[in-house]
Enzyme design. Structure first.
Site, PDB file in Angstrom:
ATOM      1  CD  GLU A   1     -16.685 -50.837  10.908  1.00  0.00           C
ATOM      2  OE1 GLU A   1     -17.915 -50.816  11.005  1.00  0.00           O
ATOM      3  OE2 GLU A   1     -15.944 -51.390  11.739  1.00  0.00           O
ATOM      4  CG  ASP A   2     -13.281 -46.747  11.378  1.00  0.00           C
ATOM      5  OD1 ASP A   2     -14.458 -46.966  11.031  1.00  0.00           O
ATOM      6  OD2 ASP A   2     -12.851 -46.990  12.514  1.00  0.00           O
TER       7      ASP A   2
END
Length: 722
Positions: free
Chosen positions: A90-91
């Site tokens: 996600e990051d």
């Protein structure tokens, strides 16, 4: 694959202290697996390079700390690696394919599962986003390790919550107390559950937490000497009986004290005036021997002994619990268990994970968790509504259990307040569907009977028995509720298809045609244009009021080529009414404004989504309903009608003692069941009573009225509304 996934060999001399600490914690893993974990750190550190937490620390410290929590539980290498990489998808630029290529599909699946969970947001147990919660529980069902990583992630976030602003702290704390701590408890992970609860309590109610913590410290200071004396006495007596044991004093947590003060309405002093000890021995047999020893040392309190070894809790927890009357006049709570039981009690499904192969036996908590999650998957498959699914799960997630015996000696665990009908569905869905009564400790009792721990329950079935809507008010378990609703929906669908067929046929008949007269090609085109898969869906839609039968009939005839030109032939049967038996409760409901009974002249009104609402012809609301003639359905009672129907009786009586009992007795004597009674008007001389009752038809109601009028205390009795 990116360059970040091809790091140079790990140089142990430059590892930060927090990674060296993780390396020490995973010493139980083989060297090759430890090397894989360290490689995961290097890939994660490169992926998160330049990212910081709110506290200003490098972001990689968080996933490494999460991995450390899981390492303390002894989890396998795949779980530790997935924990280190759990935020990368996600990051960072790292992809799922990169992770799968470097560490295998299992790790990639775990990271992907946790990433999906991270996107979920929960308001509270009552207001949880139902679909997200459903997905989370089903992700757990696929691989328990996903939720283990999520729980460790939540625990570390709670430990470092101070960097967040006030509103975020409160939201995360509430979410922790109402969603994640109960899941940890249901999985038997009591150590993590307890820490999540106390951290959540401290963040959500800081003042209450501080006051209770200070009072606990003060109370412990005053009783330390007494605790020491009791601990010594227990140890000495157990050693004298040649039992190898470890005795540890137990201290209640602030959250435990707070929740019991609220839930049990007890004062702080009442709760703290109890000494708690845990005795750990080497075998299950030694547990029972130790129980005898402590009972010989201090007198046991009656009815305060629980054997969770013979009958484990739903989450796999095993222990003997007893309460003794201590030397200082205060109760002593003692838990007796083996080291193995202690490990399962603290770590639940995570206990001994690293040493368990796929083919090897799971511990009791793992076996029970898988059984629970399997039942959730079945429930989800049979439940269309997410909120209904969550309603069922909450019951299983927050139980206060009762333990019951089948005639063959098997033990079933059910939530508190479970009924004999819940027990029937716990045995098997078919047993529940055909249940008629229960034999509890050899006494014949109704299915609505609430059960208590230790009872022997046998369910009596009959092939003709089927679930009815009233059962939903009797059961408390999710499995029973899902099974009953599934049956009723199936029944409703069958009723709706049959009723819709009759309504459409009547509408076509009024225009000189019939459903059989519509070519199948025309019907298929119409269904496709209406985005319906089968004719049954169309018929059900008509019965439930979502489509008007006259409109559908006109559209079908137009599609067949009957539009314009000739005047349609009018059938001689068009005036015939659709007959109802009252058993079509799936598509019929009876208006509360007029309470129609068999024998009344009636009219049906198509209400969207509800089906046909039946009114009496003389109901005042019918005038308004007739303004939408396309929604009015010509219906009448069939000759053969069974069942009970609600009626209201307005009775004017002389106001004197015993009059209510006299009237009620007269109604009961006429074989009518009273649902409710209320005073409408009342003064010193007279009173008006409104009885709500069940009768079979108009004739039965007339019989009730006659009996009531003969009592001699009634000045008037008539059906209400008139």
């Amino acid at each position: 694959m990116t360059a970040a996934t091809h790091p140079a060999p790990v140089d142990l001399s430059v590892l930060p202290p927090y990674v060296l600490a993780l390396k020490e914690r995973i010493a139980y893993l083989p060297d090759a697996q430890i090397e894989r974990v360290l490689r995961a750190f290097q890939i994660g550190a490169q992926a998160h390079a330049g990212q910081e937490r709110k506290s200003g620390e490098p972001y990689i410290t968080h996933p490494v700390a999460v991995a450390g929590i899981l390492a303390e539980l002894g989890l396998d290498a795949e779980t530790i690696i997935a924990a280190i990489l759990h935020d990368t998808l996600e990051d960072t630029e790292l992809s799922r394919a990169d992770i799968a290529a470097e560490f295998g599909e299992v790790v990639a699946e775990l990271v992907d599962g946790v990433t999906k969970l991270d996107k979920m947001r929960f308001g509270s147990r009552q207001e949880a986003d139902a679909e997200s919660f459903r997905k989370m529980l089903l992700a757990m069902a696929r691989d328990l390790r996903v939720i283990l990583i999520k729980l460790a992630d939540r625990l570390h976030n709670m430990r470092t919550l101070g960097a967040k602003d006030g509103s975020s702290r409160r939201r995360i704390a509430r979410e922790t107390l109402e969603i994640f701590a109960p899941i940890a408890q249901r999985l038997g992970m009591n150590k993590i559950k307890a820490e999540l609860q106390d951290l959540g309590f401290r963040a959500l109610y800081p003042d209450r937490y501080r006051v209770i913590s200070e009072r606990i410290r003060a109370a412990l200071g005053n009783r330390r000497e007494a605790m020491g004396k009791i601990e010594t006495a227990l140890s000495v007596r157990l050693s004298a009986e040649h039992l190898q044991s470890r005795v540890v004093g137990r201290i209640k947590s602030p959250w435990s004290i707070y929740s019991k003060m609220r839930g049990e309405h007890k004062s702080f002093t009442q709760l703290m005036d109890v000494y708690g000890f845990r005795v750990v021995v080497d075998s299950a047999m030694s547990c029972y021997m130790a129980l005898g020893v402590v009972h010989a040392l201090y007198k046991p309190v009656d009815k305060r002994f629980k054997d969770f070894i013979a009958i484990p809790k739903a989450n796999g927890y095993q222990s003997l619990h007893t309460v003794l009357l201590g030397p200082f006049g205060a109760p002593i709570e003692v838990q007796i268990r083996t080291a193995e039981m202690e490990s399962v009690a603290e770590s639940g499904v995570a206990a001994h994970w690293a040493y368990k192969t796929e083919s090897g036996p799971a511990n009791s908590a793992q076996a029970r968790a898988r059984e629970w999650l399997s039942s959730l998957a079945d429930s989800s498959a049979n439940t269309v509504s997410s909120s209904e699914f969550i309603e069922n799960v909450k019951i299983d997630l927050f139980p206060d259990e009762v333990y019951l015996f089948t005639p063959r000696g098997h033990i079933l665990s059910l939530p508190r307040n479970a009924t004999a009908l819940d027990f029937a569905y716990a045995v098997h869905t078919d047993v529940g569907d055909h249940a008629v009564a229960a034999r509890v400790d050899k006494k014949l009792l109704p299915l609505r009977t609430r059960l208590e721990s230790g009872q022997l329950v046998e369910i009596i079935t009959a092939p003709s028995a089927v679930p009815n809507p009233a059962w939903l008010e009797v059961v408390v378990t999710g499995k029973a509720r899902t099974a009953i609703r599934q049956y009723l929906k199936h029944l409703q669908h069958e009723d709706a298809v049959d009723f819709g067929h009759r309504m459409l046929d009547r509408a076509l008949d009024a225009q000189g045609s019939s459903l059989d007269g519509i070519p199948s090609a025309v019907l298929d085109r119409f269904l496709e244009a209406s985005k319906l898969k089968r004719l049954e869906e169309l018929l059900s839609d008509i019965a439930l009021g979502n489509r008007m039968p006259d409109v559908v009939a006109s559209q079908l005839l137009a599609s067949r080529g009957k539009k314009g030109g000739g005047k349609p032939q009018v059938s001689t049967h068009a005036h015939e009414k659709i007959r109802i038996t009252g058993a079509e409760r799936g598509v019929l409901s009876f208006a509360n404004c007029c309470h129609p009974l068999p024998g009344d002249d009636i009219i049906g009104y198509l209400s969207s989504g509800k089906g046909i609402v039946v009114h009496r012809e003389e109901c005042p609301n019918v005038v308004e309903l007739r303004k939408s003639p396309e929604r009015c359905v010509a219906i009448e009672w069939d000759r053969d009608v069974h069942g009970d129907y609600r009626a209201e009786l307005r009775i004017e009586v002389i106001n004197r003692p015993g009059v209510l009992a006299t009237v009620a007795a007269a109604i009961a004597a006429a074989d009518s069941n009273i649902e409710n009674v209320e005073y409408v008007e009342r003064d010193a001389v007279a009173a008006t009573l409104l009885f709500t009752m069940e009768v079979k038809n108009r004739k039965h109601l007339a019989d009730v009225i006659r009996r009531v009028r003969r009592t001699g205390v009634v000045s008037g009795a008539y059906r209400y509304p008139l």
